[in-house]
Scaffold this active site. Structure first.
Site, PDB file in Angstrom:
ATOM      1  N   SER A  41     -66.143  34.645  33.631  1.00 25.26           N
ATOM      2  CA  SER A  41     -66.138  34.807  34.906  1.00 25.26           C
ATOM      3  C   SER A  41     -66.609  33.403  35.272  1.00 25.26           C
ATOM      4  CB  SER A  41     -67.616  35.678  35.407  1.00 25.26           C
ATOM      5  OG  SER A  41     -67.255  35.788  36.704  1.00 25.26           O
TER       6      SER A  41
ATOM      7  N   LYS B 236     -68.000  42.608  31.755  1.00 21.13           N
ATOM      8  CA  LYS B 236     -67.314  41.840  32.720  1.00 21.13           C
ATOM      9  C   LYS B 236     -66.662  42.634  33.878  1.00 21.13           C
ATOM     10  CE  LYS B 236     -64.925  38.448  34.428  1.00 21.13           C
ATOM     11  NZ  LYS B 236     -63.501  38.657  35.044  1.00 21.13           N
TER      12      LYS B 236
ATOM     13  N   HIS C 200     -69.365  43.476  36.179  1.00 25.38           N
ATOM     14  CA  HIS C 200     -69.628  42.375  36.744  1.00 25.38           C
ATOM     15  C   HIS C 200     -68.760  42.231  38.169  1.00 25.38           C
ATOM     16  CE1 HIS C 200     -68.418  38.608  37.897  1.00 25.38           C
ATOM     17  NE2 HIS C 200     -69.423  37.875  37.869  1.00 25.38           N
ATOM     18  N   ASN C 201     -67.438  42.466  37.671  1.00 20.48           N
ATOM     19  CA  ASN C 201     -66.433  42.518  39.086  1.00 20.48           C
ATOM     20  C   ASN C 201     -66.712  43.511  40.032  1.00 20.48           C
ATOM     21  OD1 ASN C 201     -65.348  40.490  37.198  1.00 20.48           O
ATOM     22  ND2 ASN C 201     -63.184  41.142  37.554  1.00 20.48           N
TER      23      ASN C 201
ATOM     24  N   GLU D  53     -69.465  42.515  42.092  1.00 18.12           N
ATOM     25  CA  GLU D  53     -68.941  41.445  42.978  1.00 18.12           C
ATOM     26  C   GLU D  53     -68.146  42.021  44.108  1.00 18.12           C
ATOM     27  OE1 GLU D  53     -66.569  38.522  40.610  1.00 18.12           O
ATOM     28  OE2 GLU D  53     -64.929  38.666  42.232  1.00 18.12           O
TER      29      GLU D  53
HETATM   30  N1  LIG Z   1     -57.568  33.088  37.607  1.00 17.92           N
HETATM   31  C1  LIG Z   1     -58.807  33.313  37.741  1.00 17.92           C
HETATM   32  O1  LIG Z   1     -59.320  32.860  38.663  1.00 17.92           O
HETATM   33  C2  LIG Z   1     -59.463  34.337  36.566  1.00 17.92           C
HETATM   34  C3  LIG Z   1     -60.784  34.392  36.417  1.00 17.92           C
HETATM   35  C4  LIG Z   1     -61.146  35.196  35.415  1.00 17.92           C
HETATM   36  C5  LIG Z   1     -60.392  35.666  34.543  1.00 17.92           C
HETATM   37  N2  LIG Z   1     -58.921  35.590  34.782  1.00 17.92           N
HETATM   38  C6  LIG Z   1     -58.219  36.226  33.761  1.00 17.92           C
HETATM   39  O2  LIG Z   1     -57.889  35.192  32.858  1.00 17.92           O
HETATM   40  C7  LIG Z   1     -56.633  35.403  32.201  1.00 17.92           C
HETATM   41  C8  LIG Z   1     -55.662  34.180  32.630  1.00 17.92           C
HETATM   42  O3  LIG Z   1     -55.578  33.940  33.990  1.00 17.92           O
HETATM   43  P1  LIG Z   1     -54.850  32.750  34.723  1.00 17.92           P
HETATM   44  O4  LIG Z   1     -54.969  33.012  36.343  1.00 17.92           O
HETATM   45  O5  LIG Z   1     -55.126  31.544  34.167  1.00 17.92           O
HETATM   46  O6  LIG Z   1     -53.341  33.261  34.243  1.00 17.92           O
HETATM   47  P2  LIG Z   1     -52.325  34.334  34.626  1.00 17.92           P
HETATM   48  O7  LIG Z   1     -51.473  34.051  35.800  1.00 17.92           O
HETATM   49  O8  LIG Z   1     -53.004  35.496  34.442  1.00 17.92           O
HETATM   50  O9  LIG Z   1     -51.127  34.082  33.225  1.00 17.92           O
HETATM   51  C9  LIG Z   1     -50.416  33.216  33.060  1.00 17.92           C
HETATM   52  C10 LIG Z   1     -50.345  32.630  31.700  1.00 17.92           C
HETATM   53  O10 LIG Z   1     -49.843  33.722  30.789  1.00 17.92           O
HETATM   54  C11 LIG Z   1     -48.517  33.352  29.904  1.00 17.92           C
HETATM   55  N3  LIG Z   1     -48.118  34.447  29.940  1.00 17.92           N
HETATM   56  C12 LIG Z   1     -47.545  35.408  30.561  1.00 17.92           C
HETATM   57  N4  LIG Z   1     -46.859  36.237  29.818  1.00 17.92           N
HETATM   58  C13 LIG Z   1     -46.700  35.903  28.494  1.00 17.92           C
HETATM   59  C14 LIG Z   1     -46.106  36.328  27.345  1.00 17.92           C
HETATM   60  N5  LIG Z   1     -45.374  37.438  27.199  1.00 17.92           N
HETATM   61  N6  LIG Z   1     -46.181  35.666  26.195  1.00 17.92           N
HETATM   62  C15 LIG Z   1     -46.930  34.513  26.221  1.00 17.92           C
HETATM   63  N7  LIG Z   1     -47.497  33.928  27.254  1.00 17.92           N
HETATM   64  C16 LIG Z   1     -47.633  34.630  28.590  1.00 17.92           C
HETATM   65  C17 LIG Z   1     -48.166  32.238  31.202  1.00 17.92           C
HETATM   66  O11 LIG Z   1     -47.134  31.679  30.311  1.00 17.92           O
HETATM   67  P3  LIG Z   1     -46.062  30.853  31.135  1.00 17.92           P
HETATM   68  O12 LIG Z   1     -46.563  29.512  31.746  1.00 17.92           O
HETATM   69  O13 LIG Z   1     -44.807  30.576  30.077  1.00 17.92           O
HETATM   70  O14 LIG Z   1     -45.517  31.880  32.124  1.00 17.92           O
HETATM   71  C18 LIG Z   1     -49.315  31.457  31.758  1.00 17.92           C
HETATM   72  O15 LIG Z   1     -49.693  30.816  30.548  1.00 17.92           O
HETATM   73  C19 LIG Z   1     -56.147  36.523  33.055  1.00 17.92           C
HETATM   74  O16 LIG Z   1     -56.316  37.624  31.930  1.00 17.92           O
HETATM   75  C20 LIG Z   1     -56.768  36.632  34.124  1.00 17.92           C
HETATM   76  O17 LIG Z   1     -57.028  38.185  34.645  1.00 17.92           O
HETATM   77  C21 LIG Z   1     -58.274  34.745  35.758  1.00 17.92           C
END
Ligand SMILES: NC(=O)c1ccc[n+]([C@@H]2O[C@H](COP(=O)([O-])OP(=O)(O)OC[C@H]3O[C@@H](n4cnc5c(N)ncnc54)[C@H](OP(=O)(O)O)[C@@H]3O)[C@@H](O)[C@H]2O)c1
Length: 484
Positions: A140, A194, A197-198, A201
């Site tokens: 988080s 987690k 937590h959400n 939130e």
């Molecule tokens: N964003 C936040 O604030 C936040 C906070 C806490 C937790 N999270 C969690 O952390 C994780 C990552 O979040 P994020 O926001 O950084 O990214 P995201 O938008 O959830 O995912 C994008 C990423 O996933 C890759 N991807 C998608 N499909 C794929 C596949 N089939 N094979 C390989 N790679 C694939 C994409 O690659 P390409 O570039 O090739 O498309 C990109 O690197 C998620 O589970 C999210 O829920 C996010």
């Protein structure tokens, strides 16, 4: 080659300490965070141009770009540790399938995304059956937390946690010197915590929004509200969400000069973790009415067009808040603080229920401790929750802890007045009132469930217990027949 790049190259190891797979906002920031703590990180992204851009923007850092998963795996020291930061859901399974043939016995896959805990349990069993090790880690803190120090909630076997501990502890946020990470429990426990937590939130955010709505109805300007939240951030309510609320309320829209928040459409989005929490609570018969109200408030907010139409059809009173502003601030403070305590009491009750059901042996005091830094719900009062469970790990309900009991008893009158004021002004305060309803139900020696049992026995012969007989003894009444 620039001097920094030369310097970094000189200190590069043959093999990296960690692989980060997925370089969207979370993955790239976590990779930089890990690298900044004296680890070498290999990075991979499905779309290679993202990797290229990332490496170019971070020249001189101990980051190793890899083009293929095989290259990623080969670049890592054994046992290999690969942190998946890809989109939650099918992408995690797809990537795991691709990695399995490339990995060796004992290698570790960590899913740091927002996976549902049941998916984590399934993946844990699957990878274990392949001789691999798996950690499901809730992370988080969003982008900033990922870069500067998140709160990390890892679940999995203790022996695997111990391998990951040095990296996790160095990158996690620090609260009063302690890293905001600890081993949560086996299997899906980390992702479960987690999720809760959400959910909490969601509750915190909605409660703050209800306070704002009351202030608005009472004629506060955005600057007055900003000043109030900033003052609150110095006291019992000190928290990241109160802090950012104060800052957000004083921002002006550059185009119109109006307060920024008043320009933003009142239609809330959600990604589903709040809803997951509700479903889990319903499955386990635990009341989380504050979080429930918060999730539903987002759902109703999204019906903007219907609400606009209904506002012309359905009547209500005119907002009529006559209390002097300083007095209103004090009352709403108490309503918010008390409702927040109830919301955490409910979240903790759900954690305790699941801990017992799954034999996770969750340490609720420690969970509150690792939420003190890095994450979105970070707040001063989490220390009090830690103290409450450290002094009584079997605490039936957080509201009964001596500290929180004292706060609630002191705040309850103002809390009622705020809810009454909102109701008589026609202002919806679903989370304030759901919290108060929980408080009054929980403290009620006798609820009207006696009549409910009579109704059940009347139409379905479900039987009931009597107040004057031992518990467990069941009775049935031959109720009069209803004609028509
Ligand atoms: N964003 C936040 O604030 C936040 C906070 C806490 C937790 N999270 C969690 O952390 C994780 C990552 O979040 P994020 O926001 O950084 O990214 P995201 O938008 O959830 O995912 C994008 C990423 O996933 C890759 N991807 C998608 N499909 C794929 C596949 N089939 N094979 C390989 N790679 C694939 C994409 O690659 P390409 O570039 O090739 O498309 C990109 O690197 C998620 O589970 C999210 O829920 C996010």
């Amino acid at each position: 080659m620039t001097p920094t790049a030369k310097q970094a190259t000189a200190t590069m190891k043959q093999q990296s300490d960690l692989g980060v797979l997925g370089l969207a906002v979370m993955g790239r920031n976590l990779a930089l965070n890990v690298e900044s703590h004296d680890f070498q990180v290999s990075v991979y992204n499905r779309t290679y141009s993202t990797t290229d851009e990332f490496i170019a923007a971070n020249d001189g850092k101990r980051l190793v770009p890899t083009r293929t998963l095989d290259e990623l795996v080969q670049s890592l020291a054994s046992p290999r540790k690969i942190l998946l930061m890809v989109k939650a859901g099918a992408a995690v399974d797809a990537v795991i399938e691709q990695l399995i043939p490339l990995l060796e016995r004992g290698d570790i896959v960590i899913d740091g995304g927002n996976s549902h805990y049941t998916d984590t349990e399934r993946r844990d069993a699957y990878l274990t059956s392949k001789g691999l090790r798996f950690i499901g880690a809730g992370i988080s803190g969003g982008e900033e937390g990922a870069r500067k120090g998140p709160s990390i909630m890892p679940g999995g076997p203790t022996s695997t946690w111990e391998v990951m501990q040095p990296i996790f502890e160095s990158i996690a946020a620090k609260a009063e010197g302690e890293p905001c990470v600890s081993h949560i429990g086996p299997g899906g426990a980390g992702h479960y915590v987690k999720m809760i937590h959400n959910g909490i939130e969601y509750g915190d955010m909605q409660l703050i929004c209800e306070a704002y709505n009351l202030f608005k109805a009472a004629g506060f300007t955005s600057d007055e509200m900003a000043a109030t939240f900033k003052r609150w951030n110095e006291g019992d309510l000190q928290s990241y969400l109160i802090q950012i609320t104060g800052i957000a309320l004083e921002q002006k829209d550059p185009q119109t000069g109006a307060p920024m928040v008043e320009i933003i459409l009142d239609k809330a989005g959600q990604k589903g973790t709040g809803r997951w929490t509700l479903i889990n609570a319903a499955e386990n018969a635990v009341v989380i009415s504050t979080i429930n109200a918060a999730v539903e408030a987002r759902v109703l907010s999204a019906l903007k067009e219907q609400r606009v139409a209904a506002s012309r059809e359905l009547q209500g009173p005119k907002a009529n808040i006559t209390v002097a502003k300083p007095e209103l601030v004090a009352k709403v403070h108490d309503a918010l603080y008390a409702s927040k305590i109830v919301s955490y009491a409910q979240g903790m009750a759900l954690l305790m229920t699941m801990s017992e059901k799954k034999d996770w042996q969750l340490d609720l005091g420690q969970i509150a401790a690792i939420w003190r830094g890095g994450c979105i719900i970070r707040a001063r009062f989490l220390n009090r929750i830690t103290d409450a469970y450290r002094s009584n790990p079997a605490l039936a309900n957080l509201m009964l802890d001596p500290f929180f009991k004292g706060v609630l008893n002191k705040a309850q009158q103002n809390w009622r007045e705020v809810v009454a004021m909102a109701v008589s002004s026609g202002i919806a305060v679903p989370a304030f009132s759901a919290s108060l309803g929980y408080y009054d139900s929980y403290r009620a020696e006798r609820l009207p469930a006696n009549l409910l049992q009579a109704q059940r026995d009347f139409f379905g012969a479900h039987t009931y217990e009597r107040v004057d007989k031992p518990p467990g003894e069941r009775f049935h009444t031959q109720w009069p027949e209803v004609i028509g």
